[in-house]
Design an enzyme around this catalytic site. Structure first.
Site, short mmCIF file in Angstrom:
data_model
loop_
_atom_site.label_atom_id
_atom_site.label_comp_id
_atom_site.label_asym_id
_atom_site.label_seq_id
_atom_site.Cartn_x
_atom_site.Cartn_y
_atom_site.Cartn_z
N GLU A 1 -2.08 5.06 2.87
CA GLU A 1 -2.03 3.64 2.53
C GLU A 1 -3.40 3.05 2.17
O GLU A 1 -3.50 2.23 1.26
CB GLU A 1 -1.42 2.85 3.70
CG GLU A 1 0.07 3.07 3.89
CD GLU A 1 0.40 4.28 4.73
OE1 GLU A 1 1.59 4.51 5.01
OE2 GLU A 1 -0.54 5.02 5.12
N GLU B 1 -0.22 -9.13 -0.93
CA GLU B 1 -0.88 -8.58 0.26
C GLU B 1 -2.08 -7.73 -0.14
O GLU B 1 -2.27 -6.61 0.30
CB GLU B 1 0.10 -7.78 1.13
CG GLU B 1 -0.41 -7.59 2.57
CD GLU B 1 0.55 -6.79 3.44
OE1 GLU B 1 1.31 -7.43 4.18
OE2 GLU B 1 0.52 -5.53 3.38
N HIS C 1 5.26 5.54 14.58
CA HIS C 1 5.78 6.50 13.60
C HIS C 1 4.72 7.03 12.64
O HIS C 1 4.99 7.95 11.88
CB HIS C 1 6.86 5.83 12.75
CG HIS C 1 6.32 4.76 11.85
ND1 HIS C 1 6.09 3.47 12.29
CD2 HIS C 1 5.96 4.78 10.54
CE1 HIS C 1 5.61 2.76 11.31
NE2 HIS C 1 5.51 3.51 10.23
N ASP D 1 0.78 -1.23 0.00
CA ASP D 1 0.00 0.00 0.00
C ASP D 1 0.82 1.29 0.00
O ASP D 1 0.35 2.33 0.43
CB ASP D 1 -0.91 0.01 1.23
CG ASP D 1 -0.16 -0.27 2.53
OD1 ASP D 1 1.07 -0.01 2.59
OD2 ASP D 1 -0.78 -0.75 3.49
N ARG E 1 1.77 8.78 10.42
CA ARG E 1 1.39 10.19 10.29
C ARG E 1 0.22 10.56 11.20
O ARG E 1 0.20 11.63 11.80
CB ARG E 1 1.00 10.50 8.83
CG ARG E 1 2.18 10.59 7.88
CD ARG E 1 1.68 10.97 6.48
NE ARG E 1 2.78 11.11 5.53
CZ ARG E 1 3.26 10.12 4.80
NH1 ARG E 1 2.75 8.91 4.93
NH2 ARG E 1 4.25 10.33 3.96
N HIS F 1 12.08 6.46 14.93
CA HIS F 1 12.05 6.88 13.54
C HIS F 1 12.83 8.19 13.39
O HIS F 1 12.86 9.02 14.30
CB HIS F 1 10.59 7.07 13.11
CG HIS F 1 10.38 7.13 11.63
ND1 HIS F 1 10.63 8.26 10.88
CD2 HIS F 1 9.94 6.20 10.74
CE1 HIS F 1 10.35 8.03 9.61
NE2 HIS F 1 9.93 6.78 9.49
#
Length: 392
Positions: free
Chosen positions: A133, A119, A216, A97, A218, A249
């Site tokens: 995603e 996937e 991590h 994604d 967004r 990260h």
């Protein structure tokens, strides 16, 4: 007849999950493999390529500091058009994604090249969670010709969207294949901080409990990530038997609050992002994991490690149903409450620990290669779907 398969990926998670499939294609009699990387993530991608001994045939090298999603998409689209023209694939494989996934699939569609989506079928139903995603995988689902769904639930999502049954193959997740290569009982960590720690072994209990933190995404940046860190700090303050290891990260929006809230605690260890093999072996030795990652929800159950998902929605519904993960969210009190329960309620902990991993048995790559052979009529018998207890 040999068919040319071009596999495209650009980030570390994609590379980990595509690597065992690339190797399986390399070992196939009927398929000719070519690997294209976009290097959407440069340094972390290269670590995985080295681990699995994969040398890309083409490297688009699109990584730039602080580039926008629009810039990534534009750069990959233009360069992929050249790749398809020169490589002339019979099938283009993409994974999951990412922006690389969507853009490479779009380029293949523009060039009328069949697309295989590894996937496939993961959905939350909210186009902004996770962002971007969720829409990337939805859009690829509309473009793909072959859909390699990791689970029956993912297959059912695709069927509900009108994808023909004949185009869907339930394979398990290739990430479980990758773990067979990377995790070792006598593993020596390359990261200096980890190498100097007395980490729990894979074969015996330890009075000190390792909690791995990985956050991590967004949608968690800003106040949510601060809430998560406050819950973790309270947990460590109240439970002296645990220590937390957090590979941080590189994004300043993650690193700054991590150092400010967690950085001065003697039982919270902040490291740079870990090499893939280090991270897989860290997962395997953990008592529990707190994460907003998708892949860890699939990896950790292979080792009986409960996962608290630091998101309000997850596309890994099978993990919820099977009881290998718990949807915790990003509020301070809930993070503390759920993690505390795993430390104090042995029956609840063991229930999560002993559940079967719904995401695979380590043979997903072989099933995908068989499905590709079936698509090209190299074999006559359609591969059987991967099923676990409770699936049908």
């Amino acid at each position: 007849m040999t068919h040319r398969i071009v596999s495209v990926f650009g980030t570390r998670p994609e590379a980990i999950k595509m690597a065992p499939l690339v190797n399986a294609i390399d070992n196939s009699r009927n398929l000719d493999s070519s690997v294209v990387v976009t290097a959407q993530h440069r340094e972390m991608l290269d670590q995985v390529l080295e681990l699995f001994q994969i040398k890309p045939d083409k490297d688009l090298d699109v990584m730039k500091k602080r580039q926008s999603l629009s810039e990534i998409t534009t750069n990959v689209l233009l360069k992929m058009d050249e790749v398809i023209s020169s490589e002339k694939p019979d099938l283009l494989l993409v994974h999951g994604d990412t922006s690389t996934t969507f853009t490479a699939a779009l380029s293949a569609y523009y060039n009328k090249v069949p697309i295989g989506h590894v996937e496939a079928g993961l959905r939350t139903g909210d186009k902004y969670a996770p962002f971007p995603e969720e829409m990337n995988r939805n859009l690829v689902g509309s473009l793909a010709d072959l859909h390699f769904a990791p689970t029956v639930g993912a297959r059912d999502n695709l069927l509900s969207e009108g994808i023909p049954t004949d185009n869907i193959f339930v394979t398990g997740n290739t990430v479980v294949d990758a773990l067979k290569t990377s995790v070792q009982s006598d593993y020596k960590f390359s990261d200096e901080k980890l190498a100097n720690l007395a980490l729990p072994s894979l074969t015996s209990d330890n009075d000190t409990k390792l909690v791995t933190l990985e956050v991590h995404r967004r949608e968690n940046l800003g106040e949510p990530i601060e809430n998560i860190f406050k819950g973790v700090k309270k947990l460590v303050d109240d439970f002296p038997e645990i220590f937390v290891l957090f590979p941080v990260h590189r994004n300043p929006a993650v690193r700054e609050p991590a150092e400010r809230i967690l950085g001065n605690h003697e039982r919270i260890i902040l490291t740079d992002p870990l090499a893939t093999r280090d991270f897989h072996n860290l997962i395997a030795r953990s008592y529990m994991i707190l994460t907003d990652s998708g892949g860890i929800q699939e990896e950790a159950p292979s080792f009986g490690v409960p996962v608290l998902v630091l998101r309000n929605k997850t596309e890994r519904i099978e993990g919820l149903r099977q009881g290998t993960i718990l949807l915790t969210g990003n509020e301070t009190d809930r993070v503390y409450k759920d993690a505390s329960r795993l430390l104090t309620d042995g029956e609840f902990y063991n229930t999560m620990k002993n559940r079967q991993n719904p995401y695979g048995d380590g043979n997903a790559s072989k099933r995908i290669v068989d499905a590709i052979d079936y698509f090209f009529k190299n074999i006559d018998t359609r591969p059987k779907d991967y099923l676990v207890t409770g699936q049908d």
